[in-house]
Design an enzyme around this catalytic site. Structure first.
Site, PDB file in Angstrom:
ATOM      1  N   LYS A 164      24.666 -27.087 -13.962  1.00 38.66           N
ATOM      2  CA  LYS A 164      24.650 -25.616 -13.997  1.00 38.66           C
ATOM      3  C   LYS A 164      26.009 -25.112 -14.453  1.00 38.66           C
ATOM      4  O   LYS A 164      27.025 -25.370 -13.812  1.00 38.66           O
ATOM      5  CB  LYS A 164      24.303 -25.071 -12.611  1.00 38.66           C
ATOM      6  CG  LYS A 164      24.317 -23.549 -12.529  1.00 38.66           C
ATOM      7  CD  LYS A 164      23.646 -23.052 -11.253  1.00 38.66           C
ATOM      8  CE  LYS A 164      23.718 -21.544 -11.124  1.00 38.66           C
ATOM      9  NZ  LYS A 164      23.028 -21.040  -9.926  1.00 38.66           N
ATOM     10  N   ASP A 213      19.327 -13.771  -2.638  1.00 36.09           N
ATOM     11  CA  ASP A 213      18.601 -13.719  -3.908  1.00 36.09           C
ATOM     12  C   ASP A 213      17.367 -14.600  -3.738  1.00 36.09           C
ATOM     13  O   ASP A 213      17.019 -15.406  -4.585  1.00 36.09           O
ATOM     14  CB  ASP A 213      19.499 -14.233  -5.042  1.00 36.09           C
ATOM     15  CG  ASP A 213      19.029 -13.755  -6.417  1.00 36.09           C
ATOM     16  OD1 ASP A 213      18.130 -12.891  -6.465  1.00 36.09           O
ATOM     17  OD2 ASP A 213      19.553 -14.249  -7.423  1.00 36.09           O
TER      18      ASP A 213
HETATM   19  P1  ADP Z   1      21.002 -18.335 -11.841  1.00 34.15           P
HETATM   20  O1  ADP Z   1      22.055 -18.255 -10.796  1.00 34.15           O
HETATM   21  O2  ADP Z   1      21.568 -18.014 -13.168  1.00 34.15           O
HETATM   22  O3  ADP Z   1      19.755 -17.573 -11.493  1.00 34.15           O
HETATM   23  P2  ADP Z   1      19.625 -20.775 -11.039  1.00 34.15           P
HETATM   24  O4  ADP Z   1      20.412 -21.717 -10.192  1.00 34.15           O
HETATM   25  O5  ADP Z   1      18.638 -19.919 -10.329  1.00 34.15           O
HETATM   26  O6  ADP Z   1      20.603 -19.882 -11.930  1.00 34.15           O
HETATM   27  O7  ADP Z   1      18.894 -21.620 -12.163  1.00 34.15           O
HETATM   28  C1  ADP Z   1      18.156 -21.015 -13.206  1.00 34.15           C
HETATM   29  C2  ADP Z   1      16.899 -21.829 -13.486  1.00 34.15           C
HETATM   30  O8  ADP Z   1      17.240 -23.166 -13.842  1.00 34.15           O
HETATM   31  C3  ADP Z   1      15.983 -21.966 -12.280  1.00 34.15           C
HETATM   32  O9  ADP Z   1      15.064 -20.907 -12.188  1.00 34.15           O
HETATM   33  C4  ADP Z   1      15.283 -23.286 -12.530  1.00 34.15           C
HETATM   34  O10 ADP Z   1      14.200 -23.119 -13.391  1.00 34.15           O
HETATM   35  C5  ADP Z   1      16.344 -24.099 -13.253  1.00 34.15           C
HETATM   36  N1  ADP Z   1      17.083 -24.967 -12.316  1.00 34.15           N
HETATM   37  C6  ADP Z   1      18.228 -24.670 -11.663  1.00 34.15           C
HETATM   38  N2  ADP Z   1      18.647 -25.685 -10.891  1.00 34.15           N
HETATM   39  C7  ADP Z   1      17.748 -26.675 -11.056  1.00 34.15           C
HETATM   40  C8  ADP Z   1      17.617 -28.019 -10.527  1.00 34.15           C
HETATM   41  N3  ADP Z   1      18.515 -28.535  -9.671  1.00 34.15           N
HETATM   42  N4  ADP Z   1      16.560 -28.750 -10.931  1.00 34.15           N
HETATM   43  C9  ADP Z   1      15.651 -28.244 -11.799  1.00 34.15           C
HETATM   44  N5  ADP Z   1      15.719 -27.011 -12.341  1.00 34.15           N
HETATM   45  C10 ADP Z   1      16.745 -26.220 -11.972  1.00 34.15           C
HETATM   46 MG    MG Z   2      18.442 -17.932  -9.982  1.00 37.49          MG
END
Ligand code: ADP
Ligand code: MG
Length: 395
Positions: free
Chosen positions: A121, A226
């Site tokens: 991320k 959130d």
């Molecule tokens: P933001 O803070 O920008 O909303 P997120 O952590 O919610 O970011 O991640 C955005 C998207 O990425 C999630 O909705 C999911 O689809 C995907 N995602 C994030 N972390 C993971 C993970 N550990 N494994 C699989 N998909 C993930």
């Molecule tokens: Mg998110």
């Protein structure tokens, strides 16, 4: 912006040395003078300018000659520094497809040497319509020159610390693997965000599990803030995993109840609409039940006797001051979300603040965080050395 990691292959040691020099210069310059970059990089045979041209070509730096000839990092440049540091310490060997675009992050698959796929991320605070938020976030910029790179780093650090602590307490969250700059590496969840799930075998069970999580978090002194269908992952066997933690707050936050109720409401609304669930709970006579008659958990009944993880997190080196900074930023974001037209723009202006609090980083090392937060790597060592040189030169 596209993260074309192929470029990484063509970048030489010198390229990274100069890129790191730009990052260092940003500790106290919004736009780093070219000659300072040259001095910090200290390339044996000169050639900093040629390297800068190459970095510019790949959009890793931005050139600004409005006041003087200078450069600053772009998010892509920052990405490359983080990726390089993590690859250097063997966390992963390749970057794969993009699997998510969050409001303020990009998520990619990465693979380790043995082929395990993890999630990476990259935090991008301030990406969403910087101009629309500017007035509301001005206090941050003016107060002590916080900026987007710095905030993104703080968000990553916070996410990493919370993920580890939550995992240690048995919450279903991804396993935190490592963290560098604005980048968090975690285990990959083999599922889909709830928003993409059209059918469930046992919607009631999933619903109860999810509401149970909000309650358990509050019992540990925390509110997700959130908590919605975008941040809850569902696997094929309907196992629930919670993600996305930079905005979490303590139950002692002045708006805690509002955040808690809002999290609960999101879930109720979603399950009512998508799965047509209706809710009712019989009240016991005392009227002190943790749930009201509509099935919604009652904040004050829950936090009466908390077993606070909050204190543990405070001890993790993620200071109250950092929490304050990030909360103010995020609250600004929450306020403006509704009016935001969503014109996406990558804005990474600003320098790393001169008062950048590295104690956060180093404290994390000494904790239960297994030294993952920000280990020294080659670049960091070079930074330390060069930085002290620079300081002693200017004294
Ligand atoms: P933001 O803070 O920008 O909303 P997120 O952590 O919610 O970011 O991640 C955005 C998207 O990425 C999630 O909705 C999911 O689809 C995907 N995602 C994030 N972390 C993971 C993970 N550990 N494994 C699989 N998909 C993930
Ligand atoms: Mg998110």
């Amino acid at each position: 912006m596209k993260l074309d990691v192929n470029v990484l292959r063509y970048l030489s040691k010198e390229d990274f040395r100069v890129l790191t020099a730009v990052e260092m210069g940003m500790r106290n310059h919004q736009i780093v003078p070219a000659e300072l970059i040259d001095r910090i990089a200290g390339l044996k045979h000169g050639g900093t300018y040629k390297v800068l041209k190459n970095l510019l070509k790949h959009k890793l730096v931005h050139h600004d000659s409005s006041k003087y000839d200078g450069f600053r990092l772009t998010y892509l440049g920052y990405d490359f520094l983080a990726i390089k540091a993590l690859v250097n310490r063997g966390v992963f060997v390749s970057v794969g497809r993009q699997i998510g675009v969050g409001k303020e992050s990009d998520i990619f698959e990465v693979a380790t040497e043995d082929g395990t796929v993890l999630a990476m991320k990259l935090h991008r605070l301030g990406r969403v319509s910087f101009r629309a938020v500017k007035s509301k976030r001005d206090y941050l910029l003016h107060r002590s020159s916080y900026n987007w790179l710095y905030l993104s780093r703080l968000a990553a650090l916070k996410e990493f610390a919370f993920m580890e602590a939550l995992k240690a307490h048995g919450f279903p969250v991804p396993a935190a693997v490592d963290c560098n700059r604005h980048c968090v590496i975690m285990s990959l969840v083999q599922g889909y965000p709830l928003v993409q799930v059209k059918q469930l075998q046992n919607p009631e069970t999933v619903f109860e599990t999810i509401i149970g999580l909000v309650v358990r978090l509050a019992e540990k002194g925390l509110i997700h803030c959130d908590f919605n269908e975008f941040n809850i992952m569902i696997e094929d066997d309907e196992k629930v995993t919670l993600i996305d933690f930079p905005q979490m707050v303590s139950v002692s936050h002045r708006n805690a109840q509002m955040y808690f109720d809002r999290d609960v409401e999101c879930i109720f609304k979603f399950f009512r609409k998508r799965f047509n669930l209706s809710f009712h709970v019989d009240q016991d006579e005392s009227g002190e039940s943790e749930f009201d008659e509509s099935g919604r958990p009652r904040f004050f009944a829950i936090v009466k006797s908390i077993d606070s993880l909050d204190k543990e997190l405070a001890a993790s080196g993620f200071t109250t001051k950092d929490q304050d900074v990030i909360e103010k930023f995020i609250e600004g974001g929450i306020e403006q979300d509704s009016e935001n037209s969503g014109d996406e723009e990558i804005v990474d202006e600003g320098c790393l603040p001169t008062d950048i609090d590295d104690t956060v980083v180093y404290n994390l090392n000494s904790l239960h965080l297994h030294g993952c937060a920000v280990r020294h790597d080659v670049n960091d060592e070079m930074q330390e050395k060069q930085y002290s040189n620079e300081v002693s030169h200017s004294n």
